[in-house]
Design an enzyme around this catalytic site. Sequence first.
Site, mmCIF file in Angstrom:
data_model
loop_
_atom_site.group_PDB
_atom_site.id
_atom_site.type_symbol
_atom_site.label_atom_id
_atom_site.label_comp_id
_atom_site.label_asym_id
_atom_site.label_seq_id
_atom_site.Cartn_x
_atom_site.Cartn_y
_atom_site.Cartn_z
ATOM 1 N NE ARG A 145 73.786 -31.769 -50.468
ATOM 2 C CZ ARG A 145 73.639 -31.873 -51.910
ATOM 3 N NH1 ARG A 145 74.772 -31.497 -52.467
ATOM 4 N NH2 ARG A 145 72.729 -32.790 -52.329
ATOM 5 C CD GLU A 192 63.722 -28.849 -44.219
ATOM 6 O OE1 GLU A 192 64.480 -29.043 -43.466
ATOM 7 O OE2 GLU A 192 63.283 -29.365 -45.176
ATOM 8 N NE ARG A 208 66.294 -40.586 -50.353
ATOM 9 C CZ ARG A 208 66.672 -39.392 -49.793
ATOM 10 N NH1 ARG A 208 65.923 -38.267 -49.828
ATOM 11 N NH2 ARG A 208 67.605 -39.484 -48.966
ATOM 12 C CG ASN A 248 32.774 -6.044 -30.441
ATOM 13 O OD1 ASN A 248 33.105 -4.825 -30.681
ATOM 14 N ND2 ASN A 248 31.879 -6.408 -29.540
ATOM 15 C CG ASN A 268 28.045 -19.239 -41.971
ATOM 16 O OD1 ASN A 268 27.272 -20.191 -41.226
ATOM 17 N ND2 ASN A 268 27.599 -18.186 -42.669
ATOM 18 C CG ASP A 269 28.165 -16.368 -38.447
ATOM 19 O OD1 ASP A 269 27.429 -17.066 -39.283
ATOM 20 O OD2 ASP A 269 27.959 -15.347 -38.055
ATOM 21 N N GLY A 306 21.012 -12.161 -36.099
ATOM 22 C CA GLY A 306 20.186 -12.747 -37.301
ATOM 23 C C GLY A 306 19.967 -14.107 -36.788
ATOM 24 C CD GLU A 355 22.963 -18.779 -45.155
ATOM 25 O OE1 GLU A 355 22.475 -18.130 -44.621
ATOM 26 O OE2 GLU A 355 24.276 -18.577 -45.385
#
Length: 757
Positions: A53, A342, A356, A453, A551-552, A580, A601
């Site tokens: 199966r 799965e 296993r 954007n 964070n960018d 900034g 920061e």
Amino acid sequence: MFPGTEGRNPHHLNEWSTNEVYYLNMQRAREQLEKMENNGKRKLKVCVATCNRADYSKLAPIMFGMKANPDVFELEVVVLGSHLIDDYGNTFRMIEQDEFDIGSKLHTIVRGEDEAAMVESVGLALVKLPDVLQRLSPDVLIVHGDRFDALALATAAALMNIRILHLEGGEVSGTIDDSIRHAISKLAHYHACCTRSAERHLIAMCEDHSRILLAGCPSYDKLLSAHQRDDYADIIKAWLGDCVKEQDYIVALQHPVTTDIRNSIKIYELMLDALISFNKRTLILFPNIDAGSKEMVRVMRKKGIEQHPNFRAVKHVPFEQFIQLVAHAGCMIGNSSCGVREAGAFGTPVINLGTRQTGRETGENVLHVRDADTQNKIYHALELQFGKRYPCSKIYGDGNAVPRILKFLQSINLDEPLQKTFCFPAVKDCISQDIDHILETQSALAVDLGGTNLRVAIVSMVGKIVKKYTQSNPKTYEERIDLILHMCKEALTDAVRLNCRVLGVGVSTGGRVNPKEGVVLHSTKLIQEWSSVDIRTPISNSLHLPVWVDNDGNCAALAERKFGHGKGVENFVTIITGTGIGGGIVQHNELIHGSTFCAAELGHIMVSLDGPECMCGSRGCIEAYASGMALQREAKRLNDEDLLFTEGMSLKKEEQVSAIHLINAARLGNPKADAVLRTAGTALGVGIINILHMVNPAMVILSGVLASFYESPVRQIISQRALTSARDIQVLTSDLEEPALLGAASMVLDYATRRTY
């Protein structure tokens, strides 16, 4: 045949006249030419052999794909093994229900469920298979996985000079299955594997890379599209009862480990005790036919599991329904490969017991209990996992395996020599061939959330932006999430056409981010409704891909580490100079996040006690002096005082005063504008000196739209004011055009390709 030649021996040419021989040779040549022409157009005859199966769930999608292309493929189906045993559900019936014609049914299992019975079953299969394979005479035999039945199939086909395509080779699971799987791989001529690691293992085993397809798991094609069926609640009720709700039941599936039968039976008994104590409705499937399974069934019956009100014990569940049951379960427990493969596609929590599946690549949804020696340990694992939800993982496939495999089958040249060749020595660093049916370009989806954007890009492993999408960033959370998902889905559709394999999604956003949880803790004022927001979960659930968020400023540092000046540099700092001021710090090749995720920061380093007010609420921050917004503020002030524009400058109708006007005025000799920029450059330089004195990086990389303008004044301030030991630090301007997108992509490309647990 010519008249009068019926009784002649065709091998005795002296009995034939010269004309008869000539015409006979012409006829043979014409038949041979027609045969050659037909070979160029004829269908590929493929035999799919299924033993149980589990392997049918992987083979069925391929069989359906071939059935849908009758002009290309001629499908033959052979059924053997536990499919034909009543105690294991007579699962050959589901093949018939799927309307496949079974060409041969071979009873190959010798009962006994011990080591000797497994060996005898292999021998019986080898006795019966030659007649079937000789009669069918397929061009290719497809064999799946690592079962002893499959080893018999591969052995028979190899000795009968039949080409073999092996599915899911190269994987590691830590039991006798490994030896069988690798043995089949050595007999096979072609390989369709699921993961990058499996591909590398096959190459290390000296298999020809041009005959290896990184396809993904075929079952993912079915489960990713089918697990959201509307009738899942009815399926749960049918198998578990009317009162059972979604995520309030357990699926249990434990198989014997043939190299350690006694311990696997002990673990099975402890698992059953823990499940009884845990007191949740449980669907438990009978173990497979391996040695030890008979003893496990005895344990189950001794404990009265089949009569227990909390349990439903079954021999077989149709795959489509099993998908629903796993997808909506509160937890899955046992040692089935379904749990580590799965189940990750749904984010279902899994408890993997014993050895296993040791060595399998897994998602974060899997909790390993390798030394499952007490009931309490298993019970505690159930407490930790039950009811949780994890990001969806697609380590083993993206839902496009079958088209790749069918294309790969069509590319097989039947005129090539059948004899396998091995590639010595083993290749350590896998370099994929640029052939579309063998391997797509590994890529990432990068998302950059800016104040204005929203951008999405497909980024390749080498940092090439294959395609970019840009939209205005909506003002509300709901609209923003909807737009992100819409743009990502559009990009995923294009990725297939562009031959790109998307490994995951990386998100770069402003504000303070917890990258471990994928949550924006506090946003900048430029992005509204974006605080305490879980970004990872909705994207992962919708796209079925792992998601990374940061964070960018940190993303800019990651971009430099992978693609820019920071490549190969152990310690460096990146500073973004844009709207900034932000940045990221890399120490010992790792990004620094800090205890509350507000490390680096850099824009809020104070360089003056009484300086201008910053958006953070403080005064004298670098950002209050040197950011694009600060320069725009000063430009507007000078313009209001009629001190900004000099000869040669003008402001177009409806054009707003910006930092660019300030910079242009300084270049044209405006002393007021020049003084503002000198102050900004000094503030940034002093802030960077503070960074040099604190973390002592080997390099400072200036990124963003103002980077090239600030490079010279920053170097000058460092040479004048820094400690002598820090004055020779390199200060460079970034060469990367899209650091935020590249940094977001690097999170995916760095981690998704090395994720082995």
